[in-house]
Design a protein around this motif. Sequence first.
Motif, mmCIF file in Angstrom:
data_model
loop_
_atom_site.group_PDB
_atom_site.id
_atom_site.type_symbol
_atom_site.label_atom_id
_atom_site.label_comp_id
_atom_site.label_asym_id
_atom_site.label_seq_id
_atom_site.Cartn_x
_atom_site.Cartn_y
_atom_site.Cartn_z
ATOM 1 N N LEU B 20 33.278 45.350 20.785
ATOM 2 C CA LEU B 20 32.951 44.345 21.858
ATOM 3 C C LEU B 20 31.413 43.757 21.951
ATOM 4 C CD1 LEU B 20 34.215 45.823 25.428
ATOM 5 C CD2 LEU B 20 34.772 43.537 24.113
ATOM 6 N N PRO B 21 30.386 44.801 21.553
ATOM 7 C CA PRO B 21 29.199 43.888 21.644
ATOM 8 C C PRO B 21 28.934 43.159 20.411
ATOM 9 C CG PRO B 21 28.956 46.550 21.534
ATOM 10 C CD PRO B 21 30.302 46.239 21.466
ATOM 11 N N VAL B 22 29.811 43.317 19.282
ATOM 12 C CA VAL B 22 29.764 42.315 18.271
ATOM 13 C C VAL B 22 30.156 40.795 18.752
ATOM 14 C CG1 VAL B 22 30.508 41.422 15.978
ATOM 15 C CG2 VAL B 22 30.011 43.916 16.163
ATOM 16 N N TYR B 23 31.213 40.886 19.462
ATOM 17 C CA TYR B 23 32.048 39.795 19.967
ATOM 18 C C TYR B 23 30.718 39.118 21.021
ATOM 19 C CZ TYR B 23 36.633 40.536 17.832
ATOM 20 O OH TYR B 23 37.667 40.657 17.442
ATOM 21 N N GLU B 24 30.208 40.052 21.744
ATOM 22 C CA GLU B 24 29.115 39.370 22.752
ATOM 23 C C GLU B 24 28.111 38.766 22.341
ATOM 24 O OE1 GLU B 24 29.003 42.629 25.819
ATOM 25 O OE2 GLU B 24 29.958 41.168 26.921
ATOM 26 N N LYS B 25 27.726 39.254 20.960
ATOM 27 C CA LYS B 25 26.542 38.668 20.284
ATOM 28 C C LYS B 25 27.219 37.296 19.762
ATOM 29 C CE LYS B 25 25.387 41.733 16.865
ATOM 30 N NZ LYS B 25 24.479 41.954 15.715
ATOM 31 N N TYR B 26 28.020 37.034 19.579
ATOM 32 C CA TYR B 26 28.994 35.888 19.063
ATOM 33 C C TYR B 26 29.096 34.875 20.396
ATOM 34 C CZ TYR B 26 29.372 36.526 14.123
ATOM 35 O OH TYR B 26 28.999 36.856 12.650
ATOM 36 N N GLY B 27 28.361 35.315 21.482
ATOM 37 C CA GLY B 27 28.615 34.286 22.685
ATOM 38 C C GLY B 27 29.909 34.440 23.448
ATOM 39 N N TYR B 28 30.979 35.284 22.954
ATOM 40 C CA TYR B 28 32.094 35.300 23.856
ATOM 41 C C TYR B 28 31.912 36.212 25.166
ATOM 42 C CZ TYR B 28 34.369 34.094 19.420
ATOM 43 O OH TYR B 28 34.700 33.297 18.212
ATOM 44 N N GLN B 29 32.901 35.832 26.044
ATOM 45 C CA GLN B 29 32.565 36.236 27.193
ATOM 46 C C GLN B 29 33.879 36.963 27.820
ATOM 47 O OE1 GLN B 29 31.623 32.483 28.699
ATOM 48 N NE2 GLN B 29 29.914 33.602 29.831
ATOM 49 N N GLN B 30 33.794 38.232 28.332
ATOM 50 C CA GLN B 30 35.310 38.942 28.559
ATOM 51 C C GLN B 30 35.525 38.505 29.906
ATOM 52 O OE1 GLN B 30 35.050 43.220 28.287
ATOM 53 N NE2 GLN B 30 36.813 43.530 29.028
ATOM 54 N N ILE B 31 36.974 38.460 29.946
ATOM 55 C CA ILE B 31 37.422 38.024 31.374
ATOM 56 C C ILE B 31 38.773 39.125 31.522
ATOM 57 C CG2 ILE B 31 36.906 35.556 31.047
ATOM 58 C CD1 ILE B 31 40.068 35.129 30.510
ATOM 59 N N GLU B 32 39.068 39.101 32.750
ATOM 60 C CA GLU B 32 40.224 40.058 32.988
ATOM 61 C C GLU B 32 41.185 39.320 33.825
ATOM 62 O OE1 GLU B 32 39.492 44.019 34.421
ATOM 63 O OE2 GLU B 32 37.871 44.291 33.012
ATOM 64 N N THR B 33 42.282 39.500 33.682
ATOM 65 C CA THR B 33 43.600 38.818 34.477
ATOM 66 C C THR B 33 44.484 40.017 34.762
ATOM 67 O OG1 THR B 33 45.153 38.370 32.726
ATOM 68 C CG2 THR B 33 43.535 36.953 33.048
ATOM 69 N N PRO B 34 45.175 39.767 36.003
ATOM 70 C CA PRO B 34 46.063 40.905 36.410
ATOM 71 C C PRO B 34 47.199 40.977 35.490
ATOM 72 C CG PRO B 34 45.963 39.009 38.258
ATOM 73 C CD PRO B 34 45.305 38.498 36.656
ATOM 74 N N ALA B 35 47.472 42.228 35.673
ATOM 75 C CA ALA B 35 48.870 42.827 34.858
ATOM 76 C C ALA B 35 49.985 42.027 35.022
ATOM 77 C CB ALA B 35 49.290 44.188 34.937
ATOM 78 N N LEU B 36 50.346 41.691 36.422
ATOM 79 C CA LEU B 36 51.492 40.910 36.750
ATOM 80 C C LEU B 36 51.238 39.428 36.937
ATOM 81 C CD1 LEU B 36 52.550 43.059 39.740
ATOM 82 C CD2 LEU B 36 53.605 42.905 37.481
#
Lengths: 406, 406
Positions: B20-36
């Motif tokens: 995850l920290p590598v992806y964040e270094k590249y400027g990606y931003q984590q999101i979450e969506t519901p399971a359903l």
Amino acid sequence: MRDLLPVEVLQRRHLLERILPVYEKYGYQQIETPALEELDRLMGSEGGDNDKLIYKVMKRGISDWPPASESDAADLGLRYDLTVPLARFYATHSNELLVPFRAIQVGPVWRAERPQKGRYRQFMQCDIDVLGETSADAEIELLAGGAEALTAAGLSEFTIRLNDRRLLRAIAAWAGFDNEQEACVLIALDKLDKVGAAGVADELSQLGNEKAASKLADLVPMLEETRGLDAMLSALPVTDDQVLGDLEFIVKGVTVSSHMEVDIEIDPTLVRGQGYYTGAIFEVEHASSGGSLAGGGRYDNMIKKLSGVDVPATGFSIGFERIWDLLSGTLSGDGERVVLLHDATDTATVQRTSADLRNRYVAVRTERAGRNRSAQLTRLKNNGFTHWFELTNSELSDINVIEENE
Amino acid sequence: MRDLLPVEVLQRRHLLERILPVYEKYGYQQIETPALEELDRLMGSEGGDNDKLIYKVMKRGISDWPPASESDAADLGLRYDLTVPLARFYATHSNELLVPFRAIQVGPVWRAERPQKGRYRQFMQCDIDVLGETSADAEIELLAGGAEALTAAGLSEFTIRLNDRRLLRAIAAWAGFDNEQEACVLIALDKLDKVGAAGVADELSQLGNEKAASKLADLVPMLEETRGLDAMLSALPVTDDQVLGDLEFIVKGVTVSSHMEVDIEIDPTLVRGQGYYTGAIFEVEHASSGGSLAGGGRYDNMIKKLSGVDVPATGFSIGFERIWDLLSGTLSGDGERVVLLHDATDTATVQRTSADLRNRYVAVRTERAGRNRSAQLTRLKNNGFTHWFELTNSELSDINVIEENE
């Protein structure tokens, strides 16, 4: 149910990163269970209304439509709490687990509730449980770890209210209620906060035992005034040395174990809703929040009821969504999150420069410089970025802070 | 579906903490969506067999049983990938998101597949996607970030295979297949690894266009020998300067952006299964693993198909479960996890001593010293603990390492 935007995910991760290490320091071990459980197991547990709250999953490949009944159509359900899964997990894996087993569970649960403000149908629970410990050491560990975790999360000035179901049951018996009425008596007492002493008296009088009802109703105003062990010793019509000893042991142990001055208030009016508690019960209150922020207690019979394995258990559950609501403004990822605004003329330089910046910052976003600098920076700020560089004609600017009202 | 034991959760968290920290270094931003998600949305997406794989959730409070049909009984479904949710998320929130939007999604998905070894019905996906970028900058960011993340996870000696769907389509057209047959031609070519050139020829001959089938079948053995841009320029009967330029741009850009020597092999036989790719496609291979460890590509039309919002998109998905399988032996939490074995005579000293130890170690478990020291330590080792202390008559021993075969 809701989506979580990038800044929200950052905040929630940050909150967990404050809480989880504290629990791990206390020797708790995180486990994970699947979202789906056998429907029979979910329906069979205590908890009255849960049946209506369960999202039921249809059997795959039903060949003859319709199935005879609704219960023939579904075989799995989404978990509505983390306790039913914990019981199944423990029954399955107890051979591989340590004794006592100290569990951390963090994960979503689902409840098909009517939509209302601030309530979600998928939400996070954050539980610690001690399985296999009969002594009040378990309560001490839960409360010391819990208090330290809430403090690490950024909360101060919270109060732990502490009571014991055994005292409440003794009081009900003293008043003259029998065992079958006990659950209803507890439900009536639990409403004291909302309906007051007169309202509780009203509820009690409907249980069909007028003498007991009036005896207990007379006691309630006094219970409201009673806080602390000494006051309880003089105010309660019945006491139990074992229980009072446990409560004293818990209060002392939490302070020693947490190296903190934890505000614990013994409160004979604390009941908690669930029927399954058997011993100590506790709830965490905070001035800024209406309801409780966390709570739990001892539930020695439930794992057996759910899984057939007889093991004493004590749990503490943090209201993750509520604490996130309270603290979200104070939570952000660590480190500088920077943006490289560029003129897109020299791709290789953009690539090289952002690679260099990645060695120094936790997040580096590249983005073409737009025409409206102020609007662009505001959007970046709202998305959690804190600093920016500009790359024009292959020249890199100094670092700039993205100001509050850019 | 399966439970995750404490040591497994530690390993998986550790793996994520590397990625995850590598992806964040590249400027990606984590999101979450519901399971359903809405069932209609899940069923409406491309992906043929998905209908059978979806866990469908029954409507709540069905009053008249039975509903007329299976589709009247269910309205929600558990997501089977993270792309359908991403499309819906983007359509809902695009006003609040940055352009381009670089998304990280990490979370469980559910597929009602037949149980088989090494396959689970709930498993983790770990995706990054760039939405809103038409240039191959997106592919470069995905592959550079992906290569760096896999390296940070502990993998070395992996190869990225790279191709472009536009080249494959041009070859199919050159052979004489029409647009409608294209999908079937790709499916046949995708089997080359498994059935060989003769098997592919066989498949092609069943498409009802004998001339095109034999023309393409003759080319396949040559494609098998062709690796790299220069070889492709001389071997391919049709090329496309734009596409070859993009591929070259990607190969160069990944090295510049990642500061790493990434092994990228342009491979005209790479097809990938999904129908929705429109441009560059890629797959990560590793000698120790049968299948690919990661893969992705450009899918410019799909978000529009899924959500109505027209936005170009490129994605890269890490096979989290496969990488965990490969690396689990090398993954453990950071820091010393210690156990305090005590004789239970002096509770206050146990509490005070463990509080002191918690200031120095990431995990401190208290446990009564058992009769069989060796068995006790082995169980602790298996549960991720690395060191132990002994507390006897209020005296604390020195620290001991829990040996491999205690």
